[in-house]
Scaffold this active site. Structure first.
Site, mmCIF file in Angstrom:
data_model
loop_
_atom_site.group_PDB
_atom_site.id
_atom_site.type_symbol
_atom_site.label_atom_id
_atom_site.label_comp_id
_atom_site.label_asym_id
_atom_site.label_seq_id
_atom_site.Cartn_x
_atom_site.Cartn_y
_atom_site.Cartn_z
ATOM 1 N N HIS A 9 0.603 -1.359 0.081
ATOM 2 C CA HIS A 9 0.154 -0.005 -0.030
ATOM 3 C C HIS A 9 0.664 1.391 0.180
ATOM 4 C CE1 HIS A 9 -4.082 -2.175 1.330
ATOM 5 N NE2 HIS A 9 -3.667 -2.869 1.020
ATOM 6 N N TYR A 45 -9.209 4.642 8.312
ATOM 7 C CA TYR A 45 -9.197 5.897 8.979
ATOM 8 C C TYR A 45 -10.409 6.225 9.074
ATOM 9 C CZ TYR A 45 -4.615 3.034 10.156
ATOM 10 O OH TYR A 45 -3.670 2.437 10.415
ATOM 11 N N PRO A 69 -4.261 0.174 18.542
ATOM 12 C CA PRO A 69 -3.291 -0.497 17.643
ATOM 13 C C PRO A 69 -3.767 1.116 16.727
ATOM 14 C CG PRO A 69 -5.532 -1.529 18.577
ATOM 15 C CD PRO A 69 -5.000 -0.466 19.729
ATOM 16 N N LYS A 84 1.494 -0.568 15.579
ATOM 17 C CA LYS A 84 2.757 -0.296 15.918
ATOM 18 C C LYS A 84 3.530 -1.560 16.372
ATOM 19 C CE LYS A 84 4.818 3.854 13.750
ATOM 20 N NZ LYS A 84 4.272 3.079 12.101
ATOM 21 N N TYR A 133 4.294 6.778 10.240
ATOM 22 C CA TYR A 133 3.543 5.321 9.670
ATOM 23 C C TYR A 133 4.383 4.573 9.135
ATOM 24 C CZ TYR A 133 -0.861 2.542 8.661
ATOM 25 O OH TYR A 133 -2.092 1.367 8.429
HETATM 26 P P1 FAD Z 1 3.289 -11.638 21.158
HETATM 27 O O1 FAD Z 1 2.337 -11.548 19.916
HETATM 28 O O2 FAD Z 1 1.626 -11.637 22.500
HETATM 29 O O3 FAD Z 1 3.508 -13.003 21.682
HETATM 30 C C1 FAD Z 1 3.754 -13.272 23.175
HETATM 31 C C2 FAD Z 1 4.358 -15.034 23.490
HETATM 32 O O4 FAD Z 1 4.129 -15.631 24.343
HETATM 33 C C3 FAD Z 1 2.433 -15.945 22.952
HETATM 34 O O5 FAD Z 1 2.402 -16.572 21.698
HETATM 35 C C4 FAD Z 1 2.561 -16.523 24.771
HETATM 36 O O6 FAD Z 1 1.609 -18.078 24.353
HETATM 37 C C5 FAD Z 1 3.445 -16.522 24.739
HETATM 38 N N1 FAD Z 1 3.639 -16.708 26.004
HETATM 39 C C6 FAD Z 1 3.005 -16.161 27.145
HETATM 40 N N2 FAD Z 1 3.242 -16.019 28.338
HETATM 41 C C7 FAD Z 1 4.055 -17.431 28.140
HETATM 42 C C8 FAD Z 1 4.911 -17.909 29.502
HETATM 43 N N3 FAD Z 1 4.760 -17.524 30.527
HETATM 44 N N4 FAD Z 1 5.447 -19.093 28.872
HETATM 45 C C9 FAD Z 1 5.786 -19.741 27.454
HETATM 46 N N5 FAD Z 1 5.269 -18.813 26.413
HETATM 47 C C10 FAD Z 1 4.143 -17.549 26.660
HETATM 48 N N6 FAD Z 1 0.627 -4.356 15.584
HETATM 49 C C11 FAD Z 1 1.420 -4.268 14.579
HETATM 50 O O7 FAD Z 1 2.373 -3.718 14.177
HETATM 51 N N7 FAD Z 1 0.383 -4.050 13.548
HETATM 52 C C12 FAD Z 1 -1.001 -3.429 13.334
HETATM 53 O O8 FAD Z 1 -1.486 -3.557 12.329
HETATM 54 C C13 FAD Z 1 -1.296 -4.018 14.549
HETATM 55 N N8 FAD Z 1 -2.871 -4.453 14.633
HETATM 56 C C14 FAD Z 1 -3.107 -4.712 16.311
HETATM 57 C C15 FAD Z 1 -5.082 -5.857 16.001
HETATM 58 C C16 FAD Z 1 -4.694 -6.058 17.098
HETATM 59 C C17 FAD Z 1 -6.539 -6.304 16.982
HETATM 60 C C18 FAD Z 1 -3.993 -6.610 18.297
HETATM 61 C C19 FAD Z 1 -4.507 -7.009 19.304
HETATM 62 C C20 FAD Z 1 -3.337 -5.873 18.137
HETATM 63 C C21 FAD Z 1 -2.531 -5.535 16.856
HETATM 64 N N9 FAD Z 1 -1.248 -5.351 16.921
HETATM 65 C C22 FAD Z 1 -0.372 -5.351 15.814
HETATM 66 C C23 FAD Z 1 -0.065 -5.547 17.737
HETATM 67 C C24 FAD Z 1 0.364 -6.862 17.431
HETATM 68 O O9 FAD Z 1 0.100 -7.982 17.700
HETATM 69 C C25 FAD Z 1 0.826 -6.810 18.901
HETATM 70 O O10 FAD Z 1 2.192 -6.382 18.974
HETATM 71 C C26 FAD Z 1 2.076 -8.052 18.246
HETATM 72 O O11 FAD Z 1 1.724 -9.800 18.688
HETATM 73 C C27 FAD Z 1 3.412 -8.671 19.719
HETATM 74 O O12 FAD Z 1 4.697 -9.602 19.559
HETATM 75 P P2 FAD Z 1 5.261 -10.098 20.385
HETATM 76 O O13 FAD Z 1 6.033 -11.247 19.992
HETATM 77 O O14 FAD Z 1 5.975 -8.599 21.309
HETATM 78 O O15 FAD Z 1 4.217 -10.749 21.878
HETATM 79 C C1 DHB Z 2 -5.082 -3.066 10.944
HETATM 80 C C2 DHB Z 2 -4.879 -3.306 12.436
HETATM 81 C C3 DHB Z 2 -4.302 -1.709 12.961
HETATM 82 O O1 DHB Z 2 -3.819 -1.898 13.880
HETATM 83 C C4 DHB Z 2 -4.118 -1.352 11.913
HETATM 84 O O2 DHB Z 2 -3.703 0.393 12.479
HETATM 85 C C5 DHB Z 2 -4.498 -1.430 10.844
HETATM 86 C C6 DHB Z 2 -4.925 -2.473 10.044
HETATM 87 C C7 DHB Z 2 -5.277 -4.748 10.734
HETATM 88 O O3 DHB Z 2 -5.755 -5.564 11.315
HETATM 89 O O4 DHB Z 2 -5.553 -4.697 9.164
#
Ligand code: FAD
Ligand code: DHB
Length: 390
Positions: A72, A200, A292, A296, A384
């Site tokens: 995009h 948005y 979200p 980021k 962004y």
């Molecule tokens: P996580 O993905 O949370 O991974 C942590 C892992 O550790 C999990 O698999 C969990 O099961 C495991 N764990 C936890 N505790 C333990 C334990 N005690 N022992 C062993 N394993 C454990 N981010 C973006 O960049 N762009 C987006 O568009 C965006 N949109 C989002 C939309 C939604 C609706 C949501 C909820 C989040 C969004 N995010 C977005 C955020 C993004 O999903 C998270 O920031 C990202 O998953 C972080 O990655 P991580 O590896 O740090 O943690």
């Molecule tokens: C999506 C999630 C977001 O938080 C965002 O800012 C843009 C797109 C998505 O899940 O597609």
């Protein structure tokens, strides 16, 4: 059992770190509480910054993202019945890719399995020991047995609910937090895209976001009460709400489809400093959360991993501790920039309960400004796409 780097959590942070270390000849073991099926099917993020894409490609796990993800070059801001485009590529020279987080997870797990580095799934009772010594360890249970994983470093990639952050003594930590009084209702539906680019939308009924997953599957969100239940929302009610918030005066409309997934997420900003103590380092959601709106979260997790990989690599190849010592300080520069951007986007786009008409007009004035001033639009665009901080 022994490894060089023990990693807790197989989210984007833990899996990517493990794979990047492997490519540099450094051994690691990833311990994950959930099953492979669970981590590969949890629906979360969708927007990958250019730097995230580049790192996935460099790690040899970008092929499917490049083939199936959608590049995009801009997005739209909808307000007051109009739509205005932010030309990401024209303003910054960079773009973003829409590719689901669980697809990134599948690609990373496949790469780890192929390289004989499959995560240990389904572990429980994880605890961290000896981080103030040169030989820390992780104790955990797997299939009824207790194991001790000896390592040189422990990396906490276990997300916001994990155990790693609490292993840093409370007296050395400072937590910064803001909880928002609203959440996002997310849907996945079958149907064609409503728009070529993300929308948005700010509306007096609340925020809405039109995103996509593929030519046949669409992702949309709208602001809701975080305590609401998906059971209160029939498909008809959801579409009525999305139409009310997103459709524009010139007749462009959200396209309805068959909804097959609904969920509600709360929203908060959170930073825990320091991100390191002794031989323990935190990365991703384990140390920080953003609402979200700025897309980021996953990108920040990947950015932490980039800094940490360089620092661990300098330790193993040149016996240098300086990059590891400076990890938290280096990572926090990008984290605070993203925290501010996410907070700013959230505050500008959402309906704030109790806001005065004056405050509502300020939101509109700010949207007018970022969509008409090249300087303001550039500031938004570079945040962004993720190039505002090196
Ligand atoms: P996580 O993905 O949370 O991974 C942590 C892992 O550790 C999990 O698999 C969990 O099961 C495991 N764990 C936890 N505790 C333990 C334990 N005690 N022992 C062993 N394993 C454990 N981010 C973006 O960049 N762009 C987006 O568009 C965006 N949109 C989002 C939309 C939604 C609706 C949501 C909820 C989040 C969004 N995010 C977005 C955020 C993004 O999903 C998270 O920031 C990202 O998953 C972080 O990655 P991580 O590896 O740090 O943690
Ligand atoms: C999506 C999630 C977001 O938080 C965002 O800012 C843009 C797109 C998505 O899940 O597609």
């Amino acid at each position: 059992m022994r490894t060089q780097v023990g990693i807790i959590g197989a989210g984007p942070a833990g899996l990517l770190l493990s794979h990047l270390l492997h490519l540099r000849g450094i051994d690691s073991v990833v311990l994950e509480a959930r099953s492979r099926e669970q981590i590969e099917s949890t629906i979360r993020a969708g927007v990958l910054e250019q730097g995230t894409m580049d790192l996935l490609i460099e790690a040899g796990v970008g092929a499917r993202m490049q083939a199936e993800g959608a590049l995009h070059h801009g997005f739209e801001l909808a307000f007051e019945g109009k739509r205005r485009r932010i030309d990401l590529t024209g303003l910054t020279g960079h773009s973003i890719t829409v590719y689901a987080q669980h697809e990134v997870i599948k690609d990373l797990v496949a790469a780890r399995v192929a390289a004989d580095g499959a995560p240990r799934f389904g572990v429980s009772n994880v605890s961290i020991h000896g981080i103030e010594t040169d030989s820390p360890s992780i104790r955990y249970q797997h299939e009824g047995e207790t194991h001790d994983l000896q390592c040189d470093f422990v990396i906490g990639c276990d997300g916001s609910q994990g155990v790693s952050r609490a292993a840093i003594p409370q007296a050395l930590r400072q937590d910064f937090e803001r909880v928002y009084p609203f959440g996002w209702f997310g849907i996945l539906c079958e149907g064609v895209p409503s728009s070529e680019e993300l929308i948005y939308a700010r509306h007096e009924r609340g925020f809405a976001l039109v995103s996509t997953r593929s030519p046949n599957v669409q992702r949309m969100y709208f602001q809701c009460d975080p305590k609401d239940s998906v059971d209160n929302w029939s498909d008809d009610r959801i579409w009525a709400e999305l139409h009310a918030r997103v459709d524009s005066h010139d007749g462009r409309q959200v396209v309805d489809g068959k909804i097959f997934q609904k969920n509600i997420v709360g929203m908060r900003s959170f930073v825990s400093t320091t991100m390191q103590h002794g031989r323990l380092f935190l990365a991703g959601d384990a140390a920080h959360i953003v609402p979200p709106t700025g897309a980021k979260g996953m990108n920040l997790a990947v950015a932490d991993v980039r800094v940490l990989t360089r620092a661990l690599s300098a330790f193993y190849t040149e016996n240098r501790m300086d990059l590891l010592d400076g990890y938290s300080e280096t990572a926090l520069k990008r984290i605070w920039r993203a925290e501010h951007f996410s907070y700013w986007m959230t505050s500008m786009m959402h309906r704030i309960e109790g806001a005065t008409p004056f405050e509502q007009q300020l939101q509109v004035a700010e949207l007018e400004y970022v969509t008409t001033s090249r300087a303001a639009a550039t500031a938004m665009a570079e945040n962004y796409v993720g190039v505002a901080v090196a």
